[in-house]
Design a protein around this motif. Structure first.
Motif, PDB file in Angstrom:
ATOM      1  N   GLN A 193       0.830  -1.198   0.000  1.00 24.55           N
ATOM      2  CA  GLN A 193       0.000   0.000   0.000  1.00 24.55           C
ATOM      3  C   GLN A 193       0.869   1.255   0.000  1.00 24.55           C
ATOM      4  N   GLN A 240       1.110   9.592  -0.559  1.00 28.73           N
ATOM      5  CA  GLN A 240       0.105   9.703   0.482  1.00 28.73           C
ATOM      6  C   GLN A 240       0.684  10.047   1.856  1.00 28.73           C
ATOM      7  N   ASN A 246      -5.941   2.524   4.345  1.00 31.19           N
ATOM      8  CA  ASN A 246      -6.852   1.408   4.125  1.00 31.19           C
ATOM      9  C   ASN A 246      -8.276   1.876   3.841  1.00 31.19           C
ATOM     10  N   ALA A 287      -8.970   4.729   2.451  1.00 27.16           N
ATOM     11  CA  ALA A 287      -8.950   5.440   1.178  1.00 27.16           C
ATOM     12  C   ALA A 287      -9.002   4.491  -0.007  1.00 27.16           C
ATOM     13  N   HIS A 288      -8.443   3.327   0.153  1.00 23.92           N
ATOM     14  CA  HIS A 288      -8.387   2.392  -0.959  1.00 23.92           C
ATOM     15  C   HIS A 288      -8.987   1.063  -0.552  1.00 23.92           C
ATOM     16  N   GLN A 344      -8.205  -2.329  -2.334  1.00 21.50           N
ATOM     17  CA  GLN A 344      -6.849  -2.851  -2.480  1.00 21.50           C
ATOM     18  C   GLN A 344      -6.601  -4.120  -1.696  1.00 21.50           C
TER      19      GLN A 344
END
Lengths: 195, 195, 195, 195
Positions: A188, A195, B189, B191-192, B195
């Motif tokens: 990530q 980010q 986590n 935000a995505h 994934q």
DNA sequence: AATGAATGAGCCTTCATTCAT
DNA sequence: AATGAATGAAGGCTCATTCAT
């Protein structure tokens, strides 16, 4: 029944017995006599070789750290890409070789032992620095220094956290999950470097 | 000169003294006499109130867990959005109230103590389950079950990991960094989610 | 590589080492291993030659007594007058050869050792009797039996007293003073035989 | 069976037992357990009151020295003439109260103990200085400083010498003879001050 | 209610002695 | 002849726990 050239064999036996005994007991409250007996010798001989209980503990701790270090180094020799190397470090940290119940239990106790014993603290610091620099040297190639620092710290915390939880929390995830979660955390961060 | 109604005061004093002694010593190798003296009473009285050393330890452990739990609950009462609640849990876990050197040191030792002592293990499991359910009940509203599970485990590991590193690793990040890193992990986590 | 004819050399080395160790330690609490190491051999060999620690001690004690006896005898051979012979005994007792810090310290410890160990007691008695008869055989020619007996006892006490004080009292007189005081005691008694 | 106010009783019992035990054994090789048993208590309690074996020994040594000192002081209070005072010191030194086999044996062992143990050395030095100043303050009124110094040293040596011989030499003179010989030494010196 | 006296088990450590090599 | 491996007993000390007061 004295024999010659026994020293390395005896030392090895004592170190193994120490880890086993601590692992089994779940604490450092094991006696030298117990350790010696498991190693197949008298307590006197254990002292003859190590001098004191503390030295026995330190030798066992050193052994665990060296095993882990050797394993990581061996695995790292096989890959060269930063990302692969980072994944290798994670995988090695949770490799069955280092992730046996017994070793984790002993390890955890030594970890806490470091609060009291300066020599143990020093060993632990070496481990900490090495893990950090291993992570950083690869992360720095993929992320800004600040982000690399964060991810290195986050990964180290996660690794230690899973160790302690594995040893002590009934509902801790199994090894494969642990690896998956940690690798995800890494990916990530690499996927979204800004980010 | 014995006094009436002293029980709760004595118990509180003993619990505080226990945490302080363990924190200072860095291990559970503190004597009942030391604890009692710090609490301003005789060792006999300590036994009178708690029955055994183990019970003293358990009471101290319970105290730490309850303090932490109360604090988290208090903070959670102020926010309602899942994301805010998750951030609150993280912030509370590293709140100065729970993150004093002394409390961390004692906490860590109790954590390991749980390997040996069934009652301590039970307390630890309660803490573990509560943290997990606190995290899950909020994560489940934002992520798939599987991802929520992963993030909950990852956060728990990171929290425990930072605790142990804070207590034992010289180069562990400071509190503000710790919070930043953990919150980042959470946000990433959220935000995505795919994934 | 074992050698032949080493026995006397080894024994001598062990005896010297024993006296040196005891002198240095200031007590009999020296280990066979220490002694053997100082003598340049293993503890096993020390046992091989002497059979037990007690025998090592006794041999060392015998050595000190014999050295002293030989020295006195050698000096006495040079003079014939009773008065000169008496002065010779005193001088020899405090001769630098017998009055080294190390020898005195070892001697004193053996002296006390005799309380416990019959064989050591026997050796000590031989020394005591010999000193007494050496003094008496000369005093009897100059004084009445009763006076001679008194002076012999007084001299022996003074000699032993100065030994022990030399070893243990910070403000004990130096060797030359010791000799002067003891000789004075003798001369006074010889000058006024009726007193 | 705990009772209150036992401390002084227990301490006294332990000190007496220590002297008796050492006297009997003829050496300091007595165990705390032996001493405690003779004093009618557990070894744990002996440690509770004295902290360590060394402290027990030191307390016993102090006791012997204090008894002797008190006795001398008490006797000196009865006489004022320098010569009488000197004879009093001698008589007191060999008084049956201080000249029991048991006390002498213990005393001698403590004397040697001082070679190893700084605190014991200090106690011994106090004793040595006090005896010396007691002797000197009286001798100086009767003799030149130099002669007084010699006689003080000679007397001290004779006293210590007779103690050690009494404990260890079979053929040492009996108490009455010892006193006679020492008093003679003193009188001779006072009778012929110029010599 | 409170003390601290008292016990006794247990642990680390040391060391003389033995013995295979 | 020589080593040092090996044992096991013993001792000092600590400490949780109990209990009379």
């Amino acid at each position: 029944m004295p024999k010659v050239g026994m020293e390395p064999i005896r030392r090895k036996a004592l170190i193994d017995a120490t880890i086993a005994e601590i692992g089994e007991a779940g604490s450092l409250d094991v006696t030298v006599t117990q350790i010696a007996k498991r190693a197949g010798m008298s307590s006197g001989l254990a002292h003859h070789y190590f001098g004191s209980k503390e030295q026995i503990f330190l030798a066992a701790m050193r052994h665990i750290l060296r095993s882990y270090g050797d394993h990581v180094r061996g695995e790292l020799a096989k890959v060269s890409q930063p990302k692969d190397r980072l994944e290798t470090i994670i995988a090695a940290s949770f490799h069955p070789l280092n992730f046996t119940d017994e070793a984790i239990s002993a390890w955890l106790n030594f970890y806490v032992y470091a609060r009291t014993t300066p020599d143990a603290k020093r060993l632990l610091e070496v481990y900490g620095r090495r893990l950090h620099s291993n992570l950083m040297s690869n992360l720095i190639q993929l992320l800004s220094r600040r982000r690399a620092e964060h991810v290195a710290q986050g990964l180290a915390a996660m690794i230690d956290g899973f160790y302690i939880r594995h040893a002590l929390q009934e509902n801790a995830p199994i090894r494969s999950e642990v690896i998956a979660i940690t690798q995800e955390y890494l990916r990530q961060n690499l996927a979204h470097p800004k980010q």
